[in-house]
Enzyme design. Structure first.
Site, PDB file in Angstrom:
ATOM      1  N   TYR A 142       0.873  -1.116  -0.273  1.00  0.00           N
ATOM      2  CA  TYR A 142      -0.042   0.021   0.051  1.00  0.00           C
ATOM      3  C   TYR A 142       0.753   1.260   0.053  1.00  0.00           C
ATOM      4  CZ  TYR A 142      -4.743  -1.910   0.907  1.00  0.00           C
ATOM      5  OH  TYR A 142      -5.823  -2.415   0.851  1.00  0.00           O
ATOM      6  N   LYS A 189       2.917 -15.412   2.404  1.00  0.00           N
ATOM      7  CA  LYS A 189       3.397 -15.892   0.925  1.00  0.00           C
ATOM      8  C   LYS A 189       4.557 -16.483   1.001  1.00  0.00           C
ATOM      9  CE  LYS A 189       1.732 -17.598  -3.036  1.00  0.00           C
ATOM     10  NZ  LYS A 189       0.902 -18.749  -3.140  1.00  0.00           N
ATOM     11  N   ASP A 221      -3.117 -18.070  -0.010  1.00  0.00           N
ATOM     12  CA  ASP A 221      -3.997 -18.716  -1.147  1.00  0.00           C
ATOM     13  C   ASP A 221      -4.615 -20.011  -0.343  1.00  0.00           C
ATOM     14  OD1 ASP A 221      -1.714 -19.992  -1.014  1.00  0.00           O
ATOM     15  OD2 ASP A 221      -1.381 -20.660  -2.968  1.00  0.00           O
ATOM     16  N   ASP A 245      -6.509  -6.941   4.165  1.00  0.00           N
ATOM     17  CA  ASP A 245      -7.650  -6.476   3.400  1.00  0.00           C
ATOM     18  C   ASP A 245      -8.368  -7.289   2.688  1.00  0.00           C
ATOM     19  OD1 ASP A 245      -9.248  -4.072   2.148  1.00  0.00           O
ATOM     20  OD2 ASP A 245      -8.000  -4.478   0.267  1.00  0.00           O
ATOM     21  N   ASP A 249     -12.466  -9.138   4.436  1.00  0.00           N
ATOM     22  CA  ASP A 249     -13.656  -9.052   3.480  1.00  0.00           C
ATOM     23  C   ASP A 249     -14.301 -10.481   3.290  1.00  0.00           C
ATOM     24  OD1 ASP A 249     -13.390  -6.249   2.948  1.00  0.00           O
ATOM     25  OD2 ASP A 249     -14.128  -6.342   1.025  1.00  0.00           O
TER      26      ASP A 249
HETATM   27  C1  IPM Z   1     -10.482  -1.215   4.231  1.00  0.00           C
HETATM   28  C2  IPM Z   1     -10.681  -0.484   2.634  1.00  0.00           C
HETATM   29  C3  IPM Z   1      -9.573   0.233   2.352  1.00  0.00           C
HETATM   30  C4  IPM Z   1      -8.057  -0.577   2.270  1.00  0.00           C
HETATM   31  C5  IPM Z   1      -9.673   1.251   1.121  1.00  0.00           C
HETATM   32  C6  IPM Z   1     -10.824   2.227   1.291  1.00  0.00           C
HETATM   33  C7  IPM Z   1      -8.374   2.190   0.709  1.00  0.00           C
HETATM   34  O1  IPM Z   1     -10.833  -1.481   1.710  1.00  0.00           O
HETATM   35  O2  IPM Z   1     -10.233  -0.404   5.158  1.00  0.00           O
HETATM   36  O3  IPM Z   1     -10.296  -2.431   4.200  1.00  0.00           O
HETATM   37  O4  IPM Z   1      -7.791  -1.099   1.420  1.00  0.00           O
HETATM   38  O5  IPM Z   1      -7.500  -0.564   3.403  1.00  0.00           O
HETATM   39 MG    MG Z   2     -10.826  -3.375   2.426  1.00  0.00          MG
END
Ligand code: IPM
Ligand code: MG
Length: 371
Positions: A142, A189, A221, A245, A249
């Site tokens: 990042y 990884k 993975d 990240d 999700d």
């Molecule tokens: C998160 C989001 C952020 C990230 C974005 C909005 C930059 O997806 O907080 O998980 O990738 O960290």
């Molecule tokens: Mg995110």
């Protein structure tokens, strides 16, 4: 007690859900005799519209002075679909994380019994799943060097980590595991990436200080697959920025709705609390977004301020809304309640946690919950 709380409503549904979390905090202040002073600040697409800058200096100042920060959401489709945009809303959040040194992102995920049928995963796979993801937040790809060749045909993003960056979050992850089921899984990884091999070496050394905690390793993975096959195996997951990240999700599916996942981003002097969901532009202004992740983020904020009973009260209120189906359409499509009504219910429960006076007919009519 008195606390200064910075509020960054942000973009899309951010302002609506944050307003509900604020109702919960106000109810807590009332009932427990605290004083919360809020200062609003701009970040994201709305900040670009007003000032040309996704993170005005004033926002950093407000956050530095605050005891804690509550943040809504960031992002706008007009930037998502324009790869040539020079200024992007997300740059604001990344810069804020970096400026405040918020290196440790904590994302707790659990299967709420009331919501198990909402998940596309089978009951016996997710029932009882309960994990906390520790994602490194201010390093890795990042924040590496970004390059685009002059002809625009080749691009690269550098990924680097230092021992120090790994060490400080690893200690927090092990300490958290000591209060839970005493297991840390490092997701990396290491069969391909040099940075991952550094993570393995450093984390293995640190583990020797925490003899009561078991450390194991998974390639990212495989971890992505294990998250769906057998999420109950996870207790604390420790991982770098990008993997965290993605995997968080994915993990949100276990909770039945991404609208329920809260997070804390913690540094040495500051901490920011936000739902993990995005700005959900399609729902903006429609009073349909789920405010529970933002409300649960407020609970994490209170716990960070050592207000444990207060945080528990918010979590009880959320459990109650799930139990009664007093929730938005992502969870309760048959008989959904609006964002604001869910917020009212939570605030009401916080002030009156005693069930005996609750008037269920009024609740379902969307009126006051008290006789
Ligand atoms: C998160 C989001 C952020 C990230 C974005 C909005 C930059 O997806 O907080 O998980 O990738 O960290
Ligand atoms: Mg995110």
């Amino acid at each position: 007690m008195e606390y200064n709380i910075a509020i960054i409503p942000g973009d899309g549904i951010g302002p609506e859900v944050t307003a509900q979390a604020k109702k919960a905090l106000d109810a807590i202040a009332d009932d427990f005799g605290h004083q919360f002073t809020y200062t609003n600040a701009l970040m994201g697409a709305c900040a670009i519209d007003e000032t040309g800058n996704p993170l005005p200096d004033e926002t950093i100042n407000v956050c530095e002075k605050a005891d804690a920060i509550l943040f809504g959401a960031i992002g706008h489709p007009k930037y998502d679909n324009d790869p040539t945009a020079k200024v992007r809303p997300e740059q604001g959040l990344l810069k804020l994380r970096k400026s405040l040194g918020l290196f440790c992102n904590v994302r707790p995920v659990k299967a709420y019994e009331q919501l198990i049928e909402n998940s596309p995963l089978k009951r016996d796979i997710i029932s009882g799943a309960d994990m906390s993801i520790y994602r490194e937040l201010t390093g890795g790809i990042y924040f590496g060097e970004k390059k685009l060749s002059d002809d625009g045909k080749v691009a690269s993003d550098g990924c680097s980590y230092s021992e120090e960056e790994i060490t400080r979050i690893a200690h927090l992850a092990f300490k958290e595991a000591q209060t839970r089921r005493k297991k840390v899984t490092l997701v990396d990884k290491a069969n391909v990436l040099e940075t991952s091999r550094l993570w393995r070496r450093v984390v293995t050394e640190i583990a020797t200080n925490y003899k009561d905690v078991t450390l194991d390793f998974l390639f990212v993975d495989n971890a992505a697959m294990q998250m769906i096959l057998n999420p109950k195996q996870f207790d604390v997951i420790l991982t770098e920025n990008l993997f965290g990240d993605i995997i968080s999700d994915e993990a949100s599916v276990i909770g039945g709705s991404i609208g329920l996942l809260a997070s804390a981003s913690v540094g040495i002097d500051n901490a920011l609390f936000e739902p993990i969901h995005g700005s959900f532009p399609q729902a903006t202004g429609k009073d349909i977004a789920n405010p529970l992740a933002s409300i649960l983020s407020a609970a994490m904020l209170l716990r960070h301020l050592n207000l444990y009973k207060e945080a528990d009260r918010i979590e009880e209120a959320v459990e109650k809304s799930l139990e009664l189906g007093f929730t938005t359409s992502d969870i309760n499509p048959e008989n959904p309640f609006g964002t604001s009504k869910v917020g009212d219910f939570i605030a009401d429960f916080i002030l009156n946690p005693d069930d005996t006076n609750r008037n269920y007919e009024n609740i379902y009519a969307g009126q006051s919950t008290i006789i």
